[in-house]
Write a protein that holds these residues in place. Sequence first.
Motif, PDB file in Angstrom:
ATOM      1  N   LEU A   1       2.384  -1.336   4.526  1.00 24.62           N
ATOM      2  CA  LEU A   1       2.072   0.271   4.478  1.00 24.62           C
ATOM      3  C   LEU A   1       3.088   1.252   4.376  1.00 24.62           C
ATOM      4  O   LEU A   1       3.812   1.132   5.458  1.00 24.62           O
ATOM      5  CB  LEU A   1       0.889   0.618   5.456  1.00 24.62           C
ATOM      6  CG  LEU A   1       0.535   2.083   5.767  1.00 24.62           C
ATOM      7  CD1 LEU A   1      -0.020   2.691   4.313  1.00 24.62           C
ATOM      8  CD2 LEU A   1      -0.306   2.383   6.525  1.00 24.62           C
ATOM      9  N   ILE A   2       3.210   1.597   3.389  1.00 22.47           N
ATOM     10  CA  ILE A   2       4.576   2.589   3.063  1.00 22.47           C
ATOM     11  C   ILE A   2       3.962   4.268   3.008  1.00 22.47           C
ATOM     12  O   ILE A   2       3.187   4.311   2.191  1.00 22.47           O
ATOM     13  CB  ILE A   2       5.353   2.353   1.873  1.00 22.47           C
ATOM     14  CG1 ILE A   2       5.918   0.699   1.932  1.00 22.47           C
ATOM     15  CG2 ILE A   2       6.524   3.326   1.550  1.00 22.47           C
ATOM     16  CD1 ILE A   2       6.625   0.221   0.650  1.00 22.47           C
ATOM     17  N   TYR A   3       4.652   5.145   3.654  1.00 19.22           N
ATOM     18  CA  TYR A   3       4.190   6.213   3.437  1.00 19.22           C
ATOM     19  C   TYR A   3       5.391   7.257   3.373  1.00 19.22           C
ATOM     20  O   TYR A   3       6.495   7.110   4.051  1.00 19.22           O
ATOM     21  CB  TYR A   3       3.129   6.639   4.587  1.00 19.22           C
ATOM     22  CG  TYR A   3       4.096   7.069   6.016  1.00 19.22           C
ATOM     23  CD1 TYR A   3       4.494   8.317   6.124  1.00 19.22           C
ATOM     24  CD2 TYR A   3       4.009   5.994   6.870  1.00 19.22           C
ATOM     25  CE1 TYR A   3       5.125   8.898   7.379  1.00 19.22           C
ATOM     26  CE2 TYR A   3       4.686   6.283   8.112  1.00 19.22           C
ATOM     27  CZ  TYR A   3       5.242   7.496   8.508  1.00 19.22           C
ATOM     28  OH  TYR A   3       5.703   7.836   9.656  1.00 19.22           O
ATOM     29  N   LEU A   4       5.206   8.172   2.211  1.00 17.99           N
ATOM     30  CA  LEU A   4       6.200   9.247   2.262  1.00 17.99           C
ATOM     31  C   LEU A   4       5.643  10.607   2.288  1.00 17.99           C
ATOM     32  O   LEU A   4       4.387  10.753   1.957  1.00 17.99           O
ATOM     33  CB  LEU A   4       6.822   9.053   0.700  1.00 17.99           C
ATOM     34  CG  LEU A   4       7.384   7.643   0.694  1.00 17.99           C
ATOM     35  CD1 LEU A   4       7.947   7.516  -0.786  1.00 17.99           C
ATOM     36  CD2 LEU A   4       8.627   7.394   1.567  1.00 17.99           C
ATOM     37  N   ASN A   5       6.311  11.740   2.405  1.00 20.49           N
ATOM     38  CA  ASN A   5       6.047  12.942   2.463  1.00 20.49           C
ATOM     39  C   ASN A   5       6.310  13.873   1.232  1.00 20.49           C
ATOM     40  O   ASN A   5       7.502  13.632   0.667  1.00 20.49           O
ATOM     41  CB  ASN A   5       6.530  13.642   3.547  1.00 20.49           C
ATOM     42  CG  ASN A   5       6.008  13.270   4.896  1.00 20.49           C
ATOM     43  OD1 ASN A   5       4.716  13.020   5.226  1.00 20.49           O
ATOM     44  ND2 ASN A   5       6.849  12.934   5.867  1.00 20.49           N
ATOM     45  N   SER A   6       5.414  14.629   0.636  1.00 19.18           N
ATOM     46  CA  SER A   6       5.620  15.300  -0.652  1.00 19.18           C
ATOM     47  C   SER A   6       7.015  16.013  -0.480  1.00 19.18           C
ATOM     48  O   SER A   6       7.631  16.338  -1.460  1.00 19.18           O
ATOM     49  CB  SER A   6       4.507  16.167  -1.078  1.00 19.18           C
ATOM     50  OG  SER A   6       4.390  16.913  -0.150  1.00 19.18           O
ATOM     51  N   TRP A   7       7.279  16.712   0.659  1.00 22.62           N
ATOM     52  CA  TRP A   7       8.244  17.453   0.913  1.00 22.62           C
ATOM     53  C   TRP A   7       9.562  17.007   0.779  1.00 22.62           C
ATOM     54  O   TRP A   7      10.602  17.469   0.435  1.00 22.62           O
ATOM     55  CB  TRP A   7       8.188  18.424   2.262  1.00 22.62           C
ATOM     56  CG  TRP A   7       8.305  17.720   3.587  1.00 22.62           C
ATOM     57  CD1 TRP A   7       7.307  17.119   4.394  1.00 22.62           C
ATOM     58  CD2 TRP A   7       9.556  17.243   3.853  1.00 22.62           C
ATOM     59  NE1 TRP A   7       7.819  16.464   5.208  1.00 22.62           N
ATOM     60  CE2 TRP A   7       9.242  16.490   4.811  1.00 22.62           C
ATOM     61  CE3 TRP A   7      10.799  17.293   3.715  1.00 22.62           C
ATOM     62  CZ2 TRP A   7      10.013  15.778   6.088  1.00 22.62           C
ATOM     63  CZ3 TRP A   7      11.746  16.578   4.695  1.00 22.62           C
ATOM     64  CH2 TRP A   7      11.460  16.156   5.911  1.00 22.62           C
TER      65      TRP A   7
ATOM     66  N   LEU B   1       0.819  -1.156   0.003  1.00 20.45           N
ATOM     67  CA  LEU B   1      -0.017   0.014   0.106  1.00 20.45           C
ATOM     68  C   LEU B   1       1.059   1.065   0.044  1.00 20.45           C
ATOM     69  O   LEU B   1       1.522   1.495   0.820  1.00 20.45           O
ATOM     70  CB  LEU B   1      -0.861  -0.040   1.063  1.00 20.45           C
ATOM     71  CG  LEU B   1      -1.773  -1.252   1.437  1.00 20.45           C
ATOM     72  CD1 LEU B   1      -2.477  -1.184   2.811  1.00 20.45           C
ATOM     73  CD2 LEU B   1      -2.746  -1.707   0.351  1.00 20.45           C
ATOM     74  N   PHE B   2       0.847   1.979  -1.181  1.00 15.13           N
ATOM     75  CA  PHE B   2       1.723   3.016  -1.279  1.00 15.13           C
ATOM     76  C   PHE B   2       0.862   4.333  -0.813  1.00 15.13           C
ATOM     77  O   PHE B   2      -0.317   4.444  -1.266  1.00 15.13           O
ATOM     78  CB  PHE B   2       2.095   3.193  -2.728  1.00 15.13           C
ATOM     79  CG  PHE B   2       3.501   2.634  -3.097  1.00 15.13           C
ATOM     80  CD1 PHE B   2       4.678   2.994  -2.476  1.00 15.13           C
ATOM     81  CD2 PHE B   2       3.396   1.452  -3.799  1.00 15.13           C
ATOM     82  CE1 PHE B   2       5.806   2.240  -2.833  1.00 15.13           C
ATOM     83  CE2 PHE B   2       4.785   0.747  -4.118  1.00 15.13           C
ATOM     84  CZ  PHE B   2       5.947   1.055  -3.460  1.00 15.13           C
ATOM     85  N   THR B   3       1.451   5.114   0.129  1.00 16.74           N
ATOM     86  CA  THR B   3       0.630   6.441   0.441  1.00 16.74           C
ATOM     87  C   THR B   3       1.376   7.636   0.433  1.00 16.74           C
ATOM     88  O   THR B   3       2.712   7.387   0.776  1.00 16.74           O
ATOM     89  CB  THR B   3      -0.148   6.037   1.753  1.00 16.74           C
ATOM     90  OG1 THR B   3       0.926   6.216   2.730  1.00 16.74           O
ATOM     91  CG2 THR B   3      -0.909   4.882   1.946  1.00 16.74           C
TER      92      THR B   3
END
Length: 250
Positions: A194-200, A3-5
């Motif tokens: 579940l992987i999460y990254l920040n746009s910044w 799950l890419f978020t």
Amino acid sequence: MVLFTFNVINIEADTKNGVQISDAERLKITEDNTKAILRTLDIHDNKASFFIEISLTEKLRNLIKAISSQGHEIAFYNKDSNLDEIEEAKKKTEEFLEKQVRGIRQKDVRLRQEDLKMLEFNYVSNIDNAEILFPFKRLQRNTEITEENGLSIVPESISPYSQLPYNDFVFQVLPMKYYKNMVFETLKNDDFVLIYLNSWQFTDFKKYPFEIPFYRSLFSGKKMEDKLDALLSWINEKEMATSRMKDYIF
């Protein structure tokens, strides 16, 4: 299932040497970074969930429409909004998208599950505000999706082998070889990652002189794009399934 978020949030750091970067410029950086993520996902035909910071939903309407039109999920990221602000943003976003916003993510400010359910969210994806350089102590919690008061609670993923969480910082600094092994081994044990990254994190900090810790500028910008590209290539090569959050949960 992978799950890419992605959390779509403005960078709030101060700038170096008195350089002025306006709110409009910060918003443009966020928009450009998100478009870079979208291009990478499109190349590999992968769908993801984008958690838009609530105060940005009106300012980024065109971007939100582009994200949704490419088949990705729109959800909310609550930085410090109250219930009335969230309700208003949800109503307006659903009206112009003609789609329901099902998910919300919280970190520093966490509203009651009863209130989130009242606003007709279906799931909440909370992330921890843990010590960046010492994530190991968080291992002892449950990593399975649970349901409380009719709301699905989706926890952060943690590798049961390396004891590393799948947070934004670990992805940024861990060599891709080890990150791939972490994903592969975790999926042997758990149903999803579940992987999460920040746009910044996709900001070019050589171009924009923000005052951020050295370890946060490492492998940022184009290097983050390349890293995401490499992971998606590997996932497709191994024929691993990926999904938007709302599809996996429901």
